[in-house]
Design an enzyme around this catalytic site. Sequence first.
Site, PDB file in Angstrom:
ATOM      1  N   ILE A 116      27.452  24.280  -1.493  1.00  0.00           N
ATOM      2  CA  ILE A 116      27.211  22.841  -1.677  1.00  0.00           C
ATOM      3  C   ILE A 116      28.548  22.085  -1.700  1.00  0.00           C
ATOM      4  O   ILE A 116      28.694  21.026  -1.076  1.00  0.00           O
ATOM      5  CB  ILE A 116      26.385  22.587  -2.955  1.00  0.00           C
ATOM      6  CG1 ILE A 116      25.072  23.375  -2.866  1.00  0.00           C
ATOM      7  CG2 ILE A 116      26.088  21.087  -3.115  1.00  0.00           C
ATOM      8  CD1 ILE A 116      24.233  23.368  -4.121  1.00  0.00           C
TER       9      ILE A 116
ATOM     10  N   GLY B  44      33.504  31.662  -2.394  1.00  0.00           N
ATOM     11  CA  GLY B  44      33.687  30.648  -1.346  1.00  0.00           C
ATOM     12  C   GLY B  44      34.521  31.197  -0.185  1.00  0.00           C
ATOM     13  O   GLY B  44      35.005  32.325  -0.222  1.00  0.00           O
TER      14      GLY B  44
ATOM     15  N   TYR C 106      21.983  31.660 -17.274  1.00  0.00           N
ATOM     16  CA  TYR C 106      22.463  30.702 -16.266  1.00  0.00           C
ATOM     17  C   TYR C 106      22.057  29.273 -16.649  1.00  0.00           C
ATOM     18  O   TYR C 106      22.905  28.371 -16.763  1.00  0.00           O
ATOM     19  CB  TYR C 106      21.913  31.063 -14.878  1.00  0.00           C
ATOM     20  CG  TYR C 106      22.126  29.978 -13.854  1.00  0.00           C
ATOM     21  CD1 TYR C 106      23.420  29.575 -13.512  1.00  0.00           C
ATOM     22  CD2 TYR C 106      21.047  29.333 -13.245  1.00  0.00           C
ATOM     23  CE1 TYR C 106      23.623  28.548 -12.593  1.00  0.00           C
ATOM     24  CE2 TYR C 106      21.238  28.320 -12.335  1.00  0.00           C
ATOM     25  CZ  TYR C 106      22.527  27.928 -12.011  1.00  0.00           C
ATOM     26  OH  TYR C 106      22.719  26.913 -11.106  1.00  0.00           O
TER      27      TYR C 106
ATOM     28  N   LYS D 110      24.477  25.977 -18.142  1.00  0.00           N
ATOM     29  CA  LYS D 110      24.535  24.636 -17.542  1.00  0.00           C
ATOM     30  C   LYS D 110      24.119  23.570 -18.570  1.00  0.00           C
ATOM     31  O   LYS D 110      24.698  22.481 -18.621  1.00  0.00           O
ATOM     32  CB  LYS D 110      23.620  24.570 -16.312  1.00  0.00           C
ATOM     33  CG  LYS D 110      24.114  25.406 -15.134  1.00  0.00           C
ATOM     34  CD  LYS D 110      25.276  24.720 -14.445  1.00  0.00           C
ATOM     35  CE  LYS D 110      25.716  25.433 -13.197  1.00  0.00           C
ATOM     36  NZ  LYS D 110      26.722  24.690 -12.446  1.00  0.00           N
TER      37      LYS D 110
ATOM     38  N   ARG E 165       8.794  38.316  -8.872  1.00  0.00           N
ATOM     39  CA  ARG E 165      10.166  38.447  -9.364  1.00  0.00           C
ATOM     40  C   ARG E 165      10.177  37.926 -10.809  1.00  0.00           C
ATOM     41  O   ARG E 165       9.708  36.798 -11.031  1.00  0.00           O
ATOM     42  CB  ARG E 165      11.097  37.625  -8.465  1.00  0.00           C
ATOM     43  CG  ARG E 165      12.568  37.826  -8.726  1.00  0.00           C
ATOM     44  CD  ARG E 165      13.400  37.131  -7.670  1.00  0.00           C
ATOM     45  NE  ARG E 165      13.252  35.663  -7.679  1.00  0.00           N
ATOM     46  CZ  ARG E 165      13.940  34.832  -6.908  1.00  0.00           C
ATOM     47  NH1 ARG E 165      14.824  35.317  -6.051  1.00  0.00           N
ATOM     48  NH2 ARG E 165      13.740  33.530  -6.974  1.00  0.00           N
TER      49      ARG E 165
HETATM   50  N1  UDP Z   1      11.292  34.373  -2.696  1.00  0.00           N
HETATM   51  C1  UDP Z   1      10.562  35.356  -2.043  1.00  0.00           C
HETATM   52  N2  UDP Z   1      11.252  36.312  -1.349  1.00  0.00           N
HETATM   53  C2  UDP Z   1      12.626  36.337  -1.284  1.00  0.00           C
HETATM   54  C3  UDP Z   1      13.343  35.319  -1.944  1.00  0.00           C
HETATM   55  C4  UDP Z   1      12.646  34.343  -2.647  1.00  0.00           C
HETATM   56  O1  UDP Z   1       9.331  35.386  -2.083  1.00  0.00           O
HETATM   57  O2  UDP Z   1      13.183  37.259  -0.662  1.00  0.00           O
HETATM   58  C5  UDP Z   1      10.567  33.333  -3.454  1.00  0.00           C
HETATM   59  C6  UDP Z   1      10.921  33.292  -4.943  1.00  0.00           C
HETATM   60  O3  UDP Z   1      10.104  34.160  -5.674  1.00  0.00           O
HETATM   61  C7  UDP Z   1      10.685  31.818  -5.278  1.00  0.00           C
HETATM   62  C8  UDP Z   1      10.981  31.071  -3.973  1.00  0.00           C
HETATM   63  O4  UDP Z   1      10.964  32.075  -2.951  1.00  0.00           O
HETATM   64  O5  UDP Z   1       9.319  31.622  -5.593  1.00  0.00           O
HETATM   65  C9  UDP Z   1      12.350  30.412  -3.984  1.00  0.00           C
HETATM   66  O6  UDP Z   1      13.308  31.360  -4.423  1.00  0.00           O
HETATM   67  P1  UDP Z   1      14.867  31.100  -4.329  1.00  0.00           P
HETATM   68  O7  UDP Z   1      15.550  32.347  -4.818  1.00  0.00           O
HETATM   69  O8  UDP Z   1      15.223  30.635  -2.954  1.00  0.00           O
HETATM   70  O9  UDP Z   1      15.118  29.885  -5.316  1.00  0.00           O
HETATM   71  P2  UDP Z   1      14.744  29.669  -6.864  1.00  0.00           P
HETATM   72  O10 UDP Z   1      13.486  28.878  -6.869  1.00  0.00           O
HETATM   73  O11 UDP Z   1      14.619  31.004  -7.517  1.00  0.00           O
HETATM   74  O12 UDP Z   1      15.913  28.874  -7.376  1.00  0.00           O
END
Ligand code: UDP
Length: 332
Positions: free
Chosen positions: A12, A36, A140, A144, A286
């Site tokens: 970003i 970076g 995390y 913040k 996850r």
């Molecule tokens: N996600 C997924 N497979 C992946 C990576 C992410 O299904 O390999 C899903 C994750 O569970 C979440 C969404 O995609 O629901 C966005 O995840 P990301 O890690 O991009 O951003 P977050 O919302 O965690 O900040």
Amino acid sequence: MKVLVVGGAGYIGSHMVKQLARQGHDVVVLDNLSTGFRSLARYGKLVVGDLADTNLLEQLFQQYTFDGVMHFAAASLVGESVQQPGKYYRNNVSNTLNLLEVMVRHGTRHFIFSSTAATFGEPEYVPIDEAHAQTPINPYGASKLMVERILQDFYNAHGLNSVCLRYFNACGGDPEGDIGECHDPETHLIPIILQAASGRRSHITVFGRDYATEDGTCVRDYIHVEDLCSAHALALHALNAQQLKGALAYNLGNGLGYSVQQVISAVQKVVAEDGKEVIVEEGQRRPGDPATLVADATLAKEALDWRPQYADLETIIRHAWAWEKKVVLSAE
Ligand code: UDP
């Protein structure tokens, strides 16, 4: 304006540096290059160094008089923050304090801070506005939120004006295709799907289809990195023009939710134009993923006169896909 962008060699931050440079501002980048890339910071003057190095900070603020500081440098992996909380509190809190203290010593009064939707924790309602309770569920988000609180105290004690911008899901890349997202390891949904399309990975795994959403996959608010950056630029201008004062915080998102499945389908449509496909596998949830996270960014729109330009998911994906193709070509 003369602007210090800390973390300007990251995803970003580098888009911010390019946007500020294009607007005619003079940008100094401070980045330790831990995550970076030197090449991404090329639109500013790069100083390689760490916020832990208080001597370096002192020198930098003696050498330059900054009209404002933007701070993007942070560790940002939720899972890692649970495993290594010390790294997160040191990097994200204690190193930020070094920066704030040098600013106060040198009378630099305008600060823009990268905050996150993770400060809210499990949503009590969506869309999430600024009145929503902030109860982060991982180190995390907690790190913040601590900085958000510190900024309130620094305004009260030292008159340091700040704007915290809480991002929902940052994505997309430079519309001109010069810079883009380069995380290692990559954990974010859109770049992972694009890597599956380009052949850098074999497939994308969907993390759960049993959520309480329309299609069972998680819903997120995907916000183009250029739109995030335009909010930062507007915030800095408003602080400099004294239109805004205090320790302020705004949520940044499009207010539109897309499910993981909708994102996969949108990517499949775009990459099919290049004869590519995406193999999808099913996986477990996850840990720590809420079903739905969507921003209410009304306040940012009103206070900053912010208008997102790239809210359309297909446009976001096209910009990110252009960058992914460039990365793959340059590696060949
Ligand atoms: N996600 C997924 N497979 C992946 C990576 C992410 O299904 O390999 C899903 C994750 O569970 C979440 C969404 O995609 O629901 C966005 O995840 P990301 O890690 O991009 O951003 P977050 O919302 O965690 O900040």
